[in-house]
Design an enzyme around this catalytic site. Structure first.
Site, PDB file in Angstrom:
ATOM      1  N   TYR A  85      24.834 -19.205  72.076  1.00 26.41           N
ATOM      2  CA  TYR A  85      24.631 -20.445  72.389  1.00 26.41           C
ATOM      3  C   TYR A  85      23.191 -20.748  72.161  1.00 26.41           C
ATOM      4  O   TYR A  85      22.873 -21.650  71.344  1.00 26.41           O
ATOM      5  CB  TYR A  85      24.822 -20.589  73.936  1.00 26.41           C
ATOM      6  CG  TYR A  85      24.393 -21.995  74.477  1.00 26.41           C
ATOM      7  CD1 TYR A  85      25.085 -23.009  74.425  1.00 26.41           C
ATOM      8  CD2 TYR A  85      23.296 -21.968  75.111  1.00 26.41           C
ATOM      9  CE1 TYR A  85      24.775 -24.394  74.789  1.00 26.41           C
ATOM     10  CE2 TYR A  85      22.799 -23.351  75.387  1.00 26.41           C
ATOM     11  CZ  TYR A  85      23.412 -24.433  75.520  1.00 26.41           C
ATOM     12  OH  TYR A  85      23.040 -25.682  75.765  1.00 26.41           O
ATOM     13  N   SER A 140      17.733 -27.540  73.174  1.00 26.40           N
ATOM     14  CA  SER A 140      17.499 -27.088  74.650  1.00 26.40           C
ATOM     15  C   SER A 140      16.467 -25.913  74.505  1.00 26.40           C
ATOM     16  O   SER A 140      16.059 -25.354  73.459  1.00 26.40           O
ATOM     17  CB  SER A 140      18.813 -26.136  74.926  1.00 26.40           C
ATOM     18  OG  SER A 140      18.571 -24.927  75.892  1.00 26.40           O
TER      19      SER A 140
END
Length: 249
Positions: A150, A137
């Protein structure tokens, strides 16, 4: 006839990506509650899969991963594509103070990814062909204050997958690393319902799958989704920390 395996068989992005590659292939969906994958199986059959099998897979049960990979290769070789698409977003605010929750995010989004991709790489090397598709990501390119737990797992995963891709070079096995931005879908639904707005240049699961499938067919090693994020994050890496920490999600 080859096989596509989706680790995270309930993942919107994982299933959508498999659907783009499924024509003439057998697909195996690996997920918790494998008997509850009727809708996902129907999508893949409609996309041209010759058959869809389901198997139990618990991402956090790392002790079971080597045996599961070995069994899948024994029963479904040759494996053309292994899509590693499981993960959790977690609660960013809770993760800042709840160590158990922070470790849960790290375990699923990083530790368990290594636990799956390492035996996959071993099995594919032995086979001498195949592709691993991993999902990082942009959150891991430069970790942000808003979701640093995260983001840190994605940074670790990105580094691991990049190194594994280099280690696989010349073996006949490839690794395609996808770096999407904010994805509007089931994983982020609760976040958006809480009032968080999608980041600029957000994508849907279908848009991510389209870009990944295109990169796969072109033999690419990485793909940013959308592509404009690549130069944008090159510039963001140069921002002073005092500015960076004030940016929203």
């Amino acid at each position: 006839m080859g096989t596509i395996i989706v680790f995270g068989g309930r993942s919107e992005i994982g299933v959508a990506t498999a659907a783009r590659l499924a024509h003439g292939q057998r697909v195996v969906l690996a997920a918790r509650r494998p008997d509850d994958l009727v809708a996902e199986s129907a999508i893949l059959m409609a996309a041209g899969a010759t058959a869809v099998d389901t198997v139990a897979f618990d991402a956090d049960d790392i002790a079971s991963h080597p045996g599961l990979v070995e069994r899948l290769f024994a029963e479904h070789s040759p494996v053309d594509v292994a899509i590693v698409a499981f993960g959790i977003l977690g609660d960013a605010a809770r993760a800042e103070t709840d160590v158990d929750h922070a470790l849960q995010i790290a375990h699923t989004d990083y530790y368990a990814q290594i636990s799956v991709m390492t035996p996959l790489a071993v099995a594919l090397r032995k086979q001498g062909s195949g592709t691993i598709i991993a999902f990082s990501s942009v959150a891991g390119v430069r970790v942000r204050r808003a979701n640093y737990v995260y983001g840190s797992t994605k940074a670790g995963l990105d580094g691991f997958a990049s190194g594994l891709a280099d280690a696989l070079h010349g073996s006949g096995v490839h690794l395609l690393l996808a770096r999407p931005g904010f994805v509007i879908g089931a994983m982020t639904r609760e976040l958006m319902e809480s009032g968080v707005k999608p980041a600029p240049f957000s994508s849907t699961a279908d848009e991510v799958a389209d870009a990944v499938a295109k990169a796969y067919h072109r033999g690419k090693g990485e793909v940013w989704i959308p592509g404009v994020l690549r130069p944008m994050f090159f510039g963001m890496r140069l921002l002073p920390r005092a500015v960076w920490r004030r940016l929203p999600r």
